[in-house]
Design a protein around this motif. Structure first.
Motif, PDB file in Angstrom:
ATOM      1  N   LEU A 137       0.748  -1.158   0.130  1.00 44.83           N
ATOM      2  CA  LEU A 137      -0.012  -0.143  -0.012  1.00 44.83           C
ATOM      3  C   LEU A 137       0.969   1.159  -0.143  1.00 44.83           C
ATOM      4  CD1 LEU A 137      -2.980  -0.867   2.478  1.00 44.83           C
ATOM      5  CD2 LEU A 137      -3.025  -1.054  -0.004  1.00 44.83           C
ATOM      6  N   VAL A 138       0.282   2.409  -0.787  1.00 49.35           N
ATOM      7  CA  VAL A 138       1.353   3.619  -0.756  1.00 49.35           C
ATOM      8  C   VAL A 138       0.123   4.606  -0.612  1.00 49.35           C
ATOM      9  CG1 VAL A 138       2.567   5.019  -2.234  1.00 49.35           C
ATOM     10  CG2 VAL A 138       2.651   2.499  -2.512  1.00 49.35           C
ATOM     11  N   GLU A 139       0.504   5.338   0.436  1.00 49.75           N
ATOM     12  CA  GLU A 139      -0.218   6.599   0.754  1.00 49.75           C
ATOM     13  C   GLU A 139      -0.337   7.573  -0.680  1.00 49.75           C
ATOM     14  OE1 GLU A 139      -0.245   9.727   4.151  1.00 49.75           O
ATOM     15  OE2 GLU A 139       0.578   7.953   4.637  1.00 49.75           O
ATOM     16  N   VAL A 140      -1.469   8.004  -0.794  1.00 49.08           N
ATOM     17  CA  VAL A 140      -1.681   9.004  -1.982  1.00 49.08           C
ATOM     18  C   VAL A 140      -0.878  10.355  -1.685  1.00 49.08           C
ATOM     19  CG1 VAL A 140      -3.407  10.327  -3.189  1.00 49.08           C
ATOM     20  CG2 VAL A 140      -4.179   7.957  -2.342  1.00 49.08           C
ATOM     21  N   ALA A 141      -0.337  10.389  -2.784  1.00 46.00           N
ATOM     22  CA  ALA A 141       0.759  11.745  -2.807  1.00 46.00           C
ATOM     23  C   ALA A 141       0.086  12.627  -3.260  1.00 46.00           C
ATOM     24  CB  ALA A 141       2.048  11.290  -3.712  1.00 46.00           C
ATOM     25  N   THR A 142       0.383  14.015  -2.931  1.00 49.49           N
ATOM     26  CA  THR A 142      -0.447  15.175  -3.301  1.00 49.49           C
ATOM     27  C   THR A 142       0.512  16.176  -4.117  1.00 49.49           C
ATOM     28  OG1 THR A 142       0.308  16.318  -1.340  1.00 49.49           O
ATOM     29  CG2 THR A 142      -1.836  15.193  -1.155  1.00 49.49           C
ATOM     30  N   GLY A 143       1.611  15.697  -4.398  1.00 52.28           N
ATOM     31  CA  GLY A 143       2.603  16.618  -5.007  1.00 52.28           C
ATOM     32  C   GLY A 143       3.130  17.753  -4.317  1.00 52.28           C
ATOM     33  N   ARG A 144       3.207  17.543  -2.914  1.00 53.65           N
ATOM     34  CA  ARG A 144       3.668  18.730  -2.296  1.00 53.65           C
ATOM     35  C   ARG A 144       5.381  18.902  -2.208  1.00 53.65           C
ATOM     36  NH1 ARG A 144       5.840  17.059   2.586  1.00 53.65           N
ATOM     37  NH2 ARG A 144       5.062  15.121   3.561  1.00 53.65           N
ATOM     38  N   LYS A 145       5.840  20.003  -1.815  1.00 52.74           N
ATOM     39  CA  LYS A 145       7.194  20.213  -1.836  1.00 52.74           C
ATOM     40  C   LYS A 145       7.811  19.457  -0.685  1.00 52.74           C
ATOM     41  CE  LYS A 145       7.636  24.477  -4.114  1.00 52.74           C
ATOM     42  NZ  LYS A 145       8.056  25.657  -4.425  1.00 52.74           N
ATOM     43  N   LEU A 146       8.921  18.953  -0.766  1.00 57.50           N
ATOM     44  CA  LEU A 146       9.735  18.271   0.490  1.00 57.50           C
ATOM     45  C   LEU A 146      10.143  19.028   1.249  1.00 57.50           C
ATOM     46  CD1 LEU A 146      11.017  15.115  -1.173  1.00 57.50           C
ATOM     47  CD2 LEU A 146       9.041  15.175  -0.106  1.00 57.50           C
ATOM     48  N   ASN A 147      10.296  18.737   2.581  1.00 63.92           N
ATOM     49  CA  ASN A 147      10.883  19.466   3.713  1.00 63.92           C
ATOM     50  C   ASN A 147      12.045  18.670   3.885  1.00 63.92           C
ATOM     51  OD1 ASN A 147      10.078  17.756   5.647  1.00 63.92           O
ATOM     52  ND2 ASN A 147       8.400  19.132   5.914  1.00 63.92           N
ATOM     53  N   HIS A 148      13.103  19.273   4.706  1.00 66.10           N
ATOM     54  CA  HIS A 148      14.428  18.357   5.298  1.00 66.10           C
ATOM     55  C   HIS A 148      13.988  17.128   5.900  1.00 66.10           C
ATOM     56  CE1 HIS A 148      18.419  17.821   6.077  1.00 66.10           C
ATOM     57  NE2 HIS A 148      18.032  17.861   7.489  1.00 66.10           N
ATOM     58  N   ALA A 149      12.948  17.283   6.760  1.00 64.97           N
ATOM     59  CA  ALA A 149      12.624  16.018   7.768  1.00 64.97           C
ATOM     60  C   ALA A 149      12.236  14.833   6.760  1.00 64.97           C
ATOM     61  CB  ALA A 149      11.586  16.333   8.547  1.00 64.97           C
ATOM     62  N   ASP A 150      11.691  15.194   5.583  1.00 65.23           N
ATOM     63  CA  ASP A 150      11.109  14.033   4.660  1.00 65.23           C
ATOM     64  C   ASP A 150      12.135  13.171   4.216  1.00 65.23           C
ATOM     65  OD1 ASP A 150       8.346  14.519   5.064  1.00 65.23           O
ATOM     66  OD2 ASP A 150       8.712  16.129   3.232  1.00 65.23           O
ATOM     67  N   ILE A 151      13.531  13.998   3.983  1.00 67.20           N
ATOM     68  CA  ILE A 151      14.510  13.291   3.311  1.00 67.20           C
ATOM     69  C   ILE A 151      15.283  12.544   4.570  1.00 67.20           C
ATOM     70  CG2 ILE A 151      16.801  13.507   1.923  1.00 67.20           C
ATOM     71  CD1 ILE A 151      14.345  13.932   0.395  1.00 67.20           C
TER      72      ILE A 151
END
Length: 155
Positions: free
Chosen positions: A86-100
């Protein structure tokens, strides 16, 4: 007592998934089983105790149970037991440092557990859970990049 990282937890059975949902509701939402049953619309909370004890729940109550508990471990386990991811639906939002940083952290944990498993093959549960979590995060980032050309509105 250390707090559990709910994003990295993977259920190993249907009963474990039901218990994890209940534990999440208790720890994060401060909900008792009685309150979960009330939110689900059950007339008697003992019915929910029976479902949790037997590790079985009617399919039409799974989604209300997960909504009341605030997490979808049962759905994840059902998909995983069928060989699906399962993959959560992505919204195309910009990433922040914490995501990486979080992506790197999941990858490091998965590689460590994988190399430990191959060095001393024992119970694969922890390695499987870490690999599944990492694959879900990578798939979300892949979908987020694909969705980036058509971002959804932030509401």
């Amino acid at each position: 007592m250390t707090r559990r990282n709910w994003k990295a937890v993977q259920p190993t059975s249907l009963r474990h998934a039901l218990e994890l949902c209940k534990d999440h509701a208790r720890e994060r939402l401060n909900k008792s089983v009685e309150r979960i049953a009330d939110d689900m619309g059950l007339a008697d909370h003992w019915v929910l105790y029976k479902y949790l004890q037997k590790g079985s729940m009617p399919a039409n109550l799974i989604r209300p149970y997960e909504l009341a508990c605030g997490i979808d471990f049962v759905t994840r386990w059902l998909a995983g037991s069928g060989g699906r991811l399962l993959v959560e639906v992505a919204t195309g939002r910009k990433l922040n440092h914490a995501d990486i940083v979080q992506l790197h952290e999941h990858f490091a944990v998965a590689i460590k557990l994988l190399s430990d498993f191959y060095a001393r093959p024992q119970d694969p549960t922890a390695a499987l859970a870490a690999l599944t979590t990492h694959m879900e995060h990578v798939a979300w980032h892949r979908q987020n990049v694909a969705q980036h050309i058509h971002p959804q509105l932030e509401l």
